[in-house]
Design a protein around this motif. Sequence first.
Motif, short mmCIF file in Angstrom:
data_model
loop_
_atom_site.label_atom_id
_atom_site.label_comp_id
_atom_site.label_asym_id
_atom_site.label_seq_id
_atom_site.Cartn_x
_atom_site.Cartn_y
_atom_site.Cartn_z
N GLY A 122 1.33 13.46 5.63
CA GLY A 122 2.67 12.92 5.87
C GLY A 122 2.64 11.49 6.46
N GLU A 123 1.49 11.65 7.69
CA GLU A 123 1.28 10.83 8.86
C GLU A 123 0.58 9.22 7.45
N PHE A 124 -0.05 9.71 6.92
CA PHE A 124 -0.35 8.22 6.24
C PHE A 124 1.05 7.78 5.04
N LEU A 125 1.55 8.77 3.98
CA LEU A 125 2.90 8.09 4.24
C LEU A 125 3.83 7.33 4.80
N ALA A 126 3.67 8.10 6.38
CA ALA A 126 4.89 7.40 6.85
C ALA A 126 4.68 6.14 7.75
N ILE A 127 2.96 5.65 7.67
CA ILE A 127 2.62 4.32 8.28
C ILE A 127 2.83 3.36 6.72
N VAL A 128 2.68 4.42 5.86
CA VAL A 128 2.92 3.11 4.09
C VAL A 128 3.72 2.61 4.57
N HIS A 129 4.84 3.90 4.21
CA HIS A 129 6.81 3.30 3.77
C HIS A 129 7.15 2.55 5.36
N GLY A 130 6.51 2.71 6.19
CA GLY A 130 6.99 1.70 7.66
C GLY A 130 5.97 0.17 6.83
N LEU A 131 5.33 0.69 6.57
CA LEU A 131 4.32 -1.16 6.93
C LEU A 131 5.67 -1.84 5.18
N ALA A 132 6.13 -1.05 4.18
CA ALA A 132 7.04 -1.59 3.09
C ALA A 132 8.08 -2.16 3.52
N TYR A 133 8.27 -1.48 4.54
CA TYR A 133 9.77 -1.23 5.66
C TYR A 133 9.99 -2.48 5.95
N ALA A 168 4.64 22.09 -6.91
CA ALA A 168 5.54 21.73 -5.60
C ALA A 168 5.35 20.62 -5.50
N ASN A 169 4.42 19.98 -5.46
CA ASN A 169 3.92 18.61 -4.37
C ASN A 169 3.52 17.75 -5.77
N LYS A 170 4.04 18.20 -6.74
CA LYS A 170 3.89 17.06 -7.93
C LYS A 170 4.37 15.66 -7.13
N ILE A 171 5.95 15.82 -6.53
CA ILE A 171 6.10 13.82 -6.39
C ILE A 171 5.40 13.79 -4.96
N LEU A 172 5.18 14.42 -3.74
CA LEU A 172 4.23 14.88 -3.46
C LEU A 172 1.87 12.94 -3.49
N PHE A 173 2.49 13.80 -4.72
CA PHE A 173 0.82 12.97 -5.34
C PHE A 173 1.46 12.12 -5.96
N GLU A 174 2.57 11.79 -6.25
CA GLU A 174 3.06 10.30 -6.98
C GLU A 174 3.63 9.45 -5.82
N LEU A 175 3.37 10.24 -4.73
CA LEU A 175 3.86 9.23 -3.43
C LEU A 175 2.93 8.59 -2.75
N ILE A 176 1.81 9.29 -3.15
CA ILE A 176 0.60 9.05 -2.29
C ILE A 176 -0.15 8.38 -3.35
N ASP A 177 -0.03 7.96 -5.02
CA ASP A 177 -0.71 7.45 -6.16
C ASP A 177 0.52 5.69 -5.55
N ARG A 178 1.76 6.36 -5.10
CA ARG A 178 2.46 4.26 -5.15
C ARG A 178 1.56 4.13 -3.74
#
Length: 210
Positions: A122-133, A168-178
């Motif tokens: 979650g912390e990783f995705l949050a940082i990358v989401h912030g960078l992209a935003y 259940a967490n397939k979407i998470l791995f898709e988000l990690i890949d993205r």
Amino acid sequence: MSKKTKYYVVWQGRHPGIFDNWEDAKAQIEGFNGAQYKSFEDKQQAVMAFRENPRKYIGTAKKVESTPKNSALVGKPITPSLAVDAAWNTATGVMEYQGVEYPSGTLIFRMGPFADGTNNVGEFLAIVHGLAYLKKVNSQLPIYSDSRTAISWVRNKVANTKLPETEANKILFELIDRAETWLKNNTYSTRVLKWETEYWGENPADFGRK
């Protein structure tokens, strides 16, 4: 023989940035309480340092630990900035993350809940989401995260998670890949910094569920 150019990184000052002469850098830090800066011989090294926590370059971890705990030594968080954080339920495995503007507290994004996650993911995705935003809106705000692990994953452009993949967490791995793909295909000048909870209090993006 011409004098070799030095590059001055100012993490905290009137106008943080990278300067190729001392006079311009000095104007940002002289008389500025909590100024943080350092000179570098190489521009590429200066650019990389500017993106990281200044404490990595100013002093050593051993010196910091032996110094009396005084907020004046750490300085204050840069404002305005984007703070990101994740919340993870250890009992259910449900994770979500968000980003808020500091100090206004304005919610910029919130994602989740996601099943079968971990806090570091979650912390990783949050940082990358912030960078992209921030890149999308052409903003130079720094990002604060209280996760050293996630910051290192972002720096290495790989989420080094041991999380097993489930239905259940397939979407998470898709988000990690993205997220990893975004990091590998994009450049950015945004600084990703450690939120110093010990000195500044709780991360502004904290979900308040402790």
